[in-house]
Enzyme design. Structure first.
Site, short mmCIF file in Angstrom:
data_model
loop_
_atom_site.label_atom_id
_atom_site.label_comp_id
_atom_site.label_asym_id
_atom_site.label_seq_id
_atom_site.Cartn_x
_atom_site.Cartn_y
_atom_site.Cartn_z
N TYR A 88 0.66 -1.21 -0.07
CA TYR A 88 -0.09 0.04 0.06
C TYR A 88 0.88 1.37 0.09
O TYR A 88 0.60 2.14 -0.67
CB TYR A 88 -0.97 -0.06 1.30
CG TYR A 88 -1.92 1.00 1.28
CD1 TYR A 88 -2.87 1.02 0.37
CD2 TYR A 88 -2.11 1.99 2.15
CE1 TYR A 88 -4.12 1.69 0.26
CE2 TYR A 88 -3.08 2.96 2.14
CZ TYR A 88 -4.08 2.88 1.17
OH TYR A 88 -5.22 3.83 1.27
N SER A 171 1.09 -8.14 1.06
CA SER A 171 0.25 -7.22 1.78
C SER A 171 -0.70 -6.86 0.41
O SER A 171 -1.26 -7.48 -0.14
CB SER A 171 0.99 -5.86 2.40
OG SER A 171 -0.15 -5.20 3.04
N GLN A 172 -0.98 -5.30 0.17
CA GLN A 172 -1.46 -5.31 -1.10
C GLN A 172 -1.07 -5.83 -2.43
O GLN A 172 -1.77 -6.31 -3.28
CB GLN A 172 -1.41 -3.41 -1.39
CG GLN A 172 -2.24 -3.11 -2.59
CD GLN A 172 -1.93 -1.48 -2.76
OE1 GLN A 172 -3.03 -0.88 -2.60
NE2 GLN A 172 -0.67 -1.25 -3.71
N ASP A 257 -0.73 -10.63 12.77
CA ASP A 257 -0.56 -9.81 11.87
C ASP A 257 -1.84 -8.87 12.31
O ASP A 257 -2.93 -9.06 12.44
CB ASP A 257 -1.22 -10.56 10.35
CG ASP A 257 -0.84 -9.43 9.43
OD1 ASP A 257 -0.77 -7.88 9.68
OD2 ASP A 257 -0.75 -9.53 8.20
N HIS A 287 2.73 -8.64 10.29
CA HIS A 287 2.46 -8.36 8.90
C HIS A 287 3.57 -8.89 8.10
O HIS A 287 3.38 -8.83 6.71
CB HIS A 287 2.25 -6.99 8.64
CG HIS A 287 1.38 -6.75 7.14
ND1 HIS A 287 0.45 -7.39 6.79
CD2 HIS A 287 1.94 -5.83 6.37
CE1 HIS A 287 0.02 -6.70 5.61
NE2 HIS A 287 0.89 -6.13 5.10
#
Lengths: 309, 300
Positions: A88, A171-172, A257, A287
């Protein structure tokens, strides 16, 4: 009180009845727009082993998108390829290390990322809730298309073996990995870490950490808009795309996470349609999803599916 | 991998000049309330203030609900265009300032940093190197904090990479420093040993401009945390990698040994959870709290 088992949490995500029509329409709009791709050599970032190019291509709504493209100078054609999708807030990867291993490697920069933000720049924070009340103009609509059009770009490159394209990211980047694998069936292998944009409304209940905090904050100010937010996000939730995935895929998550709660990682993994899928759920990791050690797993996975297949 | 001999003879003169230039400029802070990010625990503002140039800077500024002044955490920016709003849990207890230095988003007018590219921007000349202004931005953040009535000036912790350490050296009001170096420490000597960005930017630069290699090293010597270490008096926690990592304990030991205050060495667990808990506990202990406030996923 001990946390409930995240593996059995499930999800509140439902699939809109017109989900497939919605995305077929978006794809049809995008298909009318040729990529008009350009490759510009970047001598400063190139090395004796790797050539670096800056790529630009057209995407939905006429937005010009950038990316880094790295090729090994010594190459047996055609090359297997790997796309690296960004997180992100992280900057797009310049994947020279993958090119040095023999891959055509692409570091994607969907709209809003630096070098792709001249026409669309909702900012960070901002992207997750940009036009969140309208699925037809929601910020991630074009962003998703930008991500999977990288595969279209690679498919046009003569040096790329179109049957050996892999996708990865965390993640993203993990979410975009799932989305690309769902929307571009020619993808041969996918490795997603700590996937974001999955079980989004559930995540907003489970964490206060950014980026999901953007939804939490938005609904605190505008609680009456919750149904509309939920409706929009249903079109964009990875859980609703995951059933389309057919390629071999590995997913790693961290059981502590706080950014993308493991409950959502389990839910999206459960929804993945591939027969050949494996989940690595790491206890004691957040994460990062044990990226430090799991990198070797990903390397071996791509060697098996893209180089030795 | 120490570089004690590369400390420029005019190192102090250089930094005294930067500080004098900064001191001539008023902070001229402006706070704008941000309802979206504010909540029942903390009020968040967009803070804008002036750095050298002059240059207008942006920072997230969060103040706990309740009666201050409060212990404060100043989060120095990492390498990248985005700095997040401070974490929900940290905001509940501490005043938090999260700076976006010049070139980062919302501090990117008129100068927008390139990634890669920032690390070598103007590196030919110490007087024109972008990090001269960036360090000054970090100092200006501290000046802003010291001007605020919500801040307990005796209880300010800095957290971040090399920029946090340099700020602790040049703004000794900070009582604690949580530092994970990895950007400017012995950078010109270490860069050839890696192909990972951002240090790879230095390799890109020397490959492209080989005749400038010595000049690049000279400029970086003004920014080497090693040369600031003995001025750091705060209680410091220094984060290192593992023995097999690039920033191993051995690589960073000269920096740890050179610090002027008490130092605790912490080897990263390569887990954002375990490292995050460690940082929260360390700050909590430093400020005299019995327990940290942690995200639900980190509570056992």
């Amino acid at each position: 009180m001990p946390r409930p088992n995240p593996a059995t949490y499930g999800t509140s995500v439902t699939k809109p009845a017109d989900f497939d029509d919605f995305w077929a329409n978006v794809e049809a709009q995008a298909a009318r727009m040729p990529l008009n791709a350009t490759l510009t050599p970047v001598p400063m970032r190139s090395t004796p082993a790797v050539e670096v190019f800056e790529v630009h291509y057209d995407s939905l709504d006429g937005v010009r998108i950038a990316g880094w493209y790295c090729l090994p100078r010594q190459r047996r054609q055609p090359l297997p390829a790997i796309v690296v999708y960004p997180g992100y807030i992280s900057e797009p990867t310049l994947p020279k290390n993958l090119a040095a291993q023999g891959y055509a490697a692409f570091g994607a920069a969907p709209r809003g990322k630096l070098r792709s933000n001249g026409q669309f720049n909702p900012g960070y924070p901002g992207l997750l809730i940009h036009n969140i009340l309208d699925s037809n103009t929601y910020g991630y609509r074009g962003f998703y298309v930008d991500a999977w059009r990288v595969i279209d770009f690679l498919s046009e490159q003569p040096e790329v073996n179109v049957n050996r394209i892999g996708v990865t990211g965390g993640s993203q980047g993990g979410a975009l990995t799932l989305l690309a694998a769902a929307m571009r069936p020619q993808i041969a292998a996918a490795a997603a870490a700590a996937p974001y944009l999955a079980g989004m409304m559930d995540a907003a209940q489970l964490t206060h950490t950014t980026p999901y905090a953007e939804i939490v904050e938005y609904l605190r100010l505008y609680p009456e808009r919750e149904p509309q937010v939920r409706e929009t996000l249903a079109y964009f939730d990875c859980i609703n795309f995951a059933g389309r995935i057919r390629c071999p895929i590995i997913v790693n998550i961290g059981l502590q996470d706080d950014v993308c709660p493991p409950e959502t990682g389990y839910a999206v993994f459960e929804a993945i349609g591939s027969r050949d899928k494996k989940l690595y759920a790491y206890d004691g990791y957040g994460h990062d999803a044990n990226a430090y050690a799991h990198g070797a797993v990903i390397d071996a996975f791509f060697r098996e599916h893209l180089q030795n297949a | 991998m120490t570089a004690p001999s590369d400390r420029p003879a005019d190192f102090d003169t250089y930094w005294n000049a930067v500080q004098a230039e900064l001191a001539k400029l008023p902070v001229n802070a402006e706070l704008t309330h941000l309802p979206l990010q504010s909540n029942q625990h903390a009020t968040v503002y967009a803070a804008r203030f002036t750095g050298i140039g002059p240059y207008r800077l942006f920072a997230w500024f969060s103040v706990p609900v309740g009666e201050g002044p409060f212990a404060t955490v100043y989060q120095l920016p990492n390498y990248g265009s985005v700095v997040h709003v401070p974490a929900y849990e940290v905001r509940q207890r501490y005043v938090v300032l999260a700076l976006r230095h010049r070139g980062q988003r919302l501090s990117d007018q008129p100068y927008a940093a390139a990634y890669p590219g920032l690390l070598t921007d103007g590196i030919e000349d110490p007087a024109g190197y972008i990090y001269r202004g960036i360090v000054a931005d970090c100092l200006r953040g501290m000046d802003f904090l010291l001007s605020r009535p919500e801040v307990d000036a005796q209880r300010i912790a800095l957290a971040g990479n090399d920029l946090a350490l340099i700020t602790a050296a040049l703004r000794p009001q900070a009582s604690a420093l949580h530092c994970a170096p990895g950007l400017l420490y012995n950078a010109s000597a270490l860069a050839p040993r890696t192909s990972a960005y951002p240090l790879e930017e230095l390799n890109d630069y020397t490959r492209t401009y080989p005749v400038q290699t010595a000049q690049m090293a000279r400029t970086l010597s003004y920014f080497n945390p090693l040369h600031f270490a003995n001025r750091v008096r705060s209680d410091t926690l220094l984060v290192t990698g593992s023995a097999q990592d690039f920033f191993s304990p051995a690589i960073l030991e000269p920096l740890a040994a050179g610090l002027g205050g008490p130092v605790t060495r912490y080897e990263s667990a390569h887990s954002s959870y375990r490292d995050g808990v460690q940082q929260a506990e360390w700050l909590s202990t430093h400020f005299g709290y019995s327990t940290p406030i942690l995200p639900a996923q980190w509570q056992v």
